[in-house]
Structure formats: C-alpha cells, structure tokens
Design a protein around this motif. Structure first.
Motif, PDB file in Angstrom:
ATOM      1  N   LEU A 130       0.837  -1.196   0.000  1.00 25.44           N
ATOM      2  CA  LEU A 130       0.000   0.000   0.000  1.00 25.44           C
ATOM      3  C   LEU A 130       0.870   1.244   0.000  1.00 25.44           C
ATOM      4  O   LEU A 130       1.969   1.235   0.550  1.00 25.44           O
ATOM      5  N   PRO A 131       0.383   2.317  -0.616  1.00 28.76           N
ATOM      6  CA  PRO A 131       1.137   3.568  -0.555  1.00 28.76           C
ATOM      7  C   PRO A 131       1.332   4.008   0.894  1.00 28.76           C
ATOM      8  O   PRO A 131       0.476   3.755   1.746  1.00 28.76           O
TER       9      PRO A 131
ATOM     10  N   PRO B  30      -5.984   0.017   3.904  1.00 33.02           N
ATOM     11  CA  PRO B  30      -6.640  -0.650   2.778  1.00 33.02           C
ATOM     12  C   PRO B  30      -7.960   0.004   2.360  1.00 33.02           C
ATOM     13  O   PRO B  30      -8.299   0.014   1.184  1.00 33.02           O
ATOM     14  N   ASP B  31      -8.703   0.559   3.292  1.00 34.01           N
ATOM     15  CA  ASP B  31      -9.979   1.176   2.920  1.00 34.01           C
ATOM     16  C   ASP B  31      -9.820   2.589   2.356  1.00 34.01           C
ATOM     17  O   ASP B  31     -10.777   3.191   1.888  1.00 34.01           O
ATOM     18  N   GLN B  32      -8.597   3.132   2.354  1.00 32.04           N
ATOM     19  CA  GLN B  32      -8.335   4.466   1.812  1.00 32.04           C
ATOM     20  C   GLN B  32      -7.592   4.408   0.477  1.00 32.04           C
ATOM     21  O   GLN B  32      -7.238   5.435  -0.071  1.00 32.04           O
ATOM     22  N   CYS B  33      -7.342   3.221  -0.026  1.00 28.28           N
ATOM     23  CA  CYS B  33      -6.490   3.060  -1.201  1.00 28.28           C
ATOM     24  C   CYS B  33      -7.232   2.287  -2.281  1.00 28.28           C
ATOM     25  O   CYS B  33      -7.853   1.268  -2.011  1.00 28.28           O
TER      26      CYS B  33
ATOM     27  N   LEU C  11      -0.954  -0.150  -7.313  1.00 24.25           N
ATOM     28  CA  LEU C  11      -0.104  -0.631  -8.399  1.00 24.25           C
ATOM     29  C   LEU C  11       0.898   0.414  -8.880  1.00 24.25           C
ATOM     30  O   LEU C  11       1.897   0.080  -9.492  1.00 24.25           O
ATOM     31  N   ASN C  12       0.629   1.679  -8.631  1.00 27.28           N
ATOM     32  CA  ASN C  12       1.547   2.747  -9.079  1.00 27.28           C
ATOM     33  C   ASN C  12       2.752   2.857  -8.227  1.00 27.28           C
ATOM     34  O   ASN C  12       3.033   2.644  -7.229  1.00 27.28           O
TER      35      ASN C  12
END
Length: 91
Positions: free
Chosen positions: A75-76, A81-84, A90-91
């Motif tokens: 995750l960034p 997880p609920d904010q992405c 993937l970026n």
C-alpha cells in the motif's frame, strides 16, 4: 487442522490442492512445474511475475519469469486498505 491461517495462505493452499487434484496420479514436482500453466486452474487464477535486472555499465537486461497464483501489492505510505484504490497500490 487447528492452525490459524490468513486468507492469502488459504487461497494459495486451496488453489494448489485443486491443481494437484487435476492430475490422475500424484506427479513429480518437476512435472507440475512444467505443466501447471496449461491447467484450467492456472489459466484462470495464475500469472507470471517478471523480475528484470538492468546493468548500467553495459545496458544488458535480464528478464526472469516466475509462475504464481498470487502476488503482494504494498500500500502507498500512510494509507490503510480502505483508503487506497487498486490503481493507487499498483503505481
């Protein structure tokens, strides 16, 4: 049984068991590696990960492909997880 497992591990084990059940008799590990990409289970759920190494001195590129059922997507930074979105991960 009686062991705690997460959903990723469950999915991996489940898909491997279905893949193994598709063979008439227990094949060797090498046979599975050579033929798994041709099975319907792998064609639906499987994929290939590419690892690429680039030599800056001579500009040589080495590609390695590994067959897999799953891959981890980090995750960034600072996002739960609920904010992405999937695209952001993937970026």
């Amino acid at each position: 049984m009686g062991q705690q497992r997460d959903s990723h591990e469950f999915l991996t084990i489940y898909l491997e068991q279905i893949l193994n059940a598709s063979y008439a008799e227990k094949p060797s590990r090498m046979h599975v590696i050579k033929t798994q990409s041709k099975t319907p289970i792998f064609q639906i759920f499987g994929g290939k990960l590419r690892s690429q190494i680039n030599c800056k001195a001579c500009d040589y590129k080495s590609d390695t492909f590994d067959e897999t059922f799953t891959f981890n997507v980090p995750l960034p930074s600072g996002k739960s997880p609920d904010q992405c979105t999937f695209s952001e991960a993937l970026n």
